[in-house]
Design a protein around this motif. Structure first.
Motif, short mmCIF file in Angstrom:
data_model
loop_
_atom_site.label_atom_id
_atom_site.label_comp_id
_atom_site.label_asym_id
_atom_site.label_seq_id
_atom_site.Cartn_x
_atom_site.Cartn_y
_atom_site.Cartn_z
N ARG A 101 -8.30 -15.06 -29.61
CA ARG A 101 -9.28 -14.69 -28.61
C ARG A 101 -10.40 -13.85 -29.21
O ARG A 101 -10.22 -13.22 -30.25
CB ARG A 101 -8.61 -13.90 -27.49
N ALA A 102 -11.52 -13.83 -28.55
CA ALA A 102 -12.65 -13.04 -29.00
C ALA A 102 -12.51 -11.59 -28.55
O ALA A 102 -11.81 -11.30 -27.58
CB ALA A 102 -13.95 -13.62 -28.45
N GLY A 103 -13.16 -10.70 -29.28
CA GLY A 103 -13.18 -9.30 -28.90
C GLY A 103 -12.23 -8.43 -29.68
O GLY A 103 -11.15 -8.87 -30.09
N GLY A 104 -12.63 -7.17 -29.90
CA GLY A 104 -11.79 -6.19 -30.57
C GLY A 104 -11.46 -6.53 -32.01
O GLY A 104 -10.33 -6.32 -32.46
N TRP A 105 -12.43 -7.03 -32.74
CA TRP A 105 -12.20 -7.54 -34.09
C TRP A 105 -11.66 -6.54 -35.08
O TRP A 105 -10.99 -6.92 -36.04
CB TRP A 105 -13.48 -8.17 -34.64
N THR A 106 -11.95 -5.27 -34.89
CA THR A 106 -11.51 -4.26 -35.85
C THR A 106 -10.15 -3.66 -35.51
O THR A 106 -9.66 -2.81 -36.25
CB THR A 106 -12.55 -3.13 -35.95
N SER A 107 -9.56 -4.09 -34.43
CA SER A 107 -8.28 -3.56 -33.98
C SER A 107 -7.14 -4.52 -34.30
O SER A 107 -7.28 -5.74 -34.15
CB SER A 107 -8.31 -3.29 -32.48
N GLU A 108 -6.01 -3.98 -34.74
CA GLU A 108 -4.84 -4.80 -35.02
C GLU A 108 -4.40 -5.59 -33.80
O GLU A 108 -3.92 -6.72 -33.92
CB GLU A 108 -3.67 -3.94 -35.48
N SER A 109 -4.56 -5.01 -32.62
CA SER A 109 -4.11 -5.63 -31.39
C SER A 109 -4.88 -6.89 -31.04
O SER A 109 -4.45 -7.68 -30.19
CB SER A 109 -4.20 -4.64 -30.23
N ALA A 110 -6.02 -7.11 -31.67
CA ALA A 110 -6.83 -8.29 -31.41
C ALA A 110 -6.31 -9.54 -32.12
O ALA A 110 -6.76 -10.64 -31.84
CB ALA A 110 -8.28 -8.05 -31.82
N TYR A 111 -5.37 -9.35 -33.02
CA TYR A 111 -4.85 -10.45 -33.83
C TYR A 111 -3.44 -10.82 -33.44
O TYR A 111 -2.61 -9.95 -33.15
CB TYR A 111 -4.94 -10.09 -35.31
N ASP A 112 -3.17 -12.12 -33.44
CA ASP A 112 -1.91 -12.64 -32.93
C ASP A 112 -0.90 -13.03 -34.01
O ASP A 112 0.30 -13.03 -33.76
CB ASP A 112 -2.19 -13.86 -32.04
N TYR A 113 -1.39 -13.37 -35.18
CA TYR A 113 -0.52 -13.79 -36.27
C TYR A 113 -0.90 -13.06 -37.55
O TYR A 113 -2.08 -12.80 -37.80
CB TYR A 113 -0.61 -15.30 -36.49
N TRP A 114 0.12 -12.77 -38.35
CA TRP A 114 -0.08 -12.01 -39.59
C TRP A 114 0.65 -12.64 -40.75
O TRP A 114 1.73 -13.21 -40.60
CB TRP A 114 0.41 -10.58 -39.42
N GLY A 115 0.05 -12.53 -41.93
CA GLY A 115 0.70 -12.98 -43.14
C GLY A 115 1.61 -11.90 -43.68
O GLY A 115 1.73 -10.81 -43.10
N GLN A 116 2.26 -12.18 -44.79
CA GLN A 116 3.23 -11.24 -45.37
C GLN A 116 2.58 -10.16 -46.23
O GLN A 116 3.22 -9.17 -46.57
CB GLN A 116 4.27 -12.00 -46.19
N GLY A 117 1.33 -10.36 -46.59
CA GLY A 117 0.60 -9.39 -47.39
C GLY A 117 0.64 -9.70 -48.87
O GLY A 117 1.56 -10.33 -49.38
#
Length: 124
Positions: A101-117
């Protein structure tokens, strides 16, 4: 479901360069934007950069602006983070993230999936 896999981390001397990659798989058609975050030991995870799939609009944290470049290759479903003029302060685990979704690009909560790093270490 979207899966993200980062690669390209390593050890580099201050002033050097490194390019990180984030390969996306699964329902990539639903991705609105991709972002990079980083987390140093003892510190909170912080925003680094993001890019939208449509139009490739970019945004950078002040700490990396002018040194880092985020880009994407739609054909490969891959996002890159080219890091130039690296400093010791850039040492961290770098994470790729996908936002539906759009919005809150600088916040972790704006992202739904994450890689392992992937670890980036900059030596003096």
């Amino acid at each position: 479901q979207v899966q993200l896999v980062e690669s390209g981390g390593g050890l580099v001397q201050a002033g050097g360069s490194l390019r990180l990659s984030c390969a996306a798989s699964g329902r990539t058609f639903s991705n609105y934007a991709m972002g990079w975050f980083r987390q140093a030991p003892g510190k909170e995870r912080e925003f680094v950069a993001r890019i939208t799939w449509s139009g490739a609009r970019t945004y950078y944290a002040d700490s990396v602006k002018g040194r880092f470049t985020i880009s994407r290759d739609s054909a490969k479903n891959t996002v890159y983070l080219r890091m130039n003029s690296l400093k010791s302060e850039d040492t961290a685990v770098y994470y790729c993230a996908a936002a539906l979704r759009a919005g809150g690009w600088t916040s972790e909560s704006a992202y739904d999936y994450w890689g392992q790093g992937t670890q980036v270490t900059v030596s003096s």
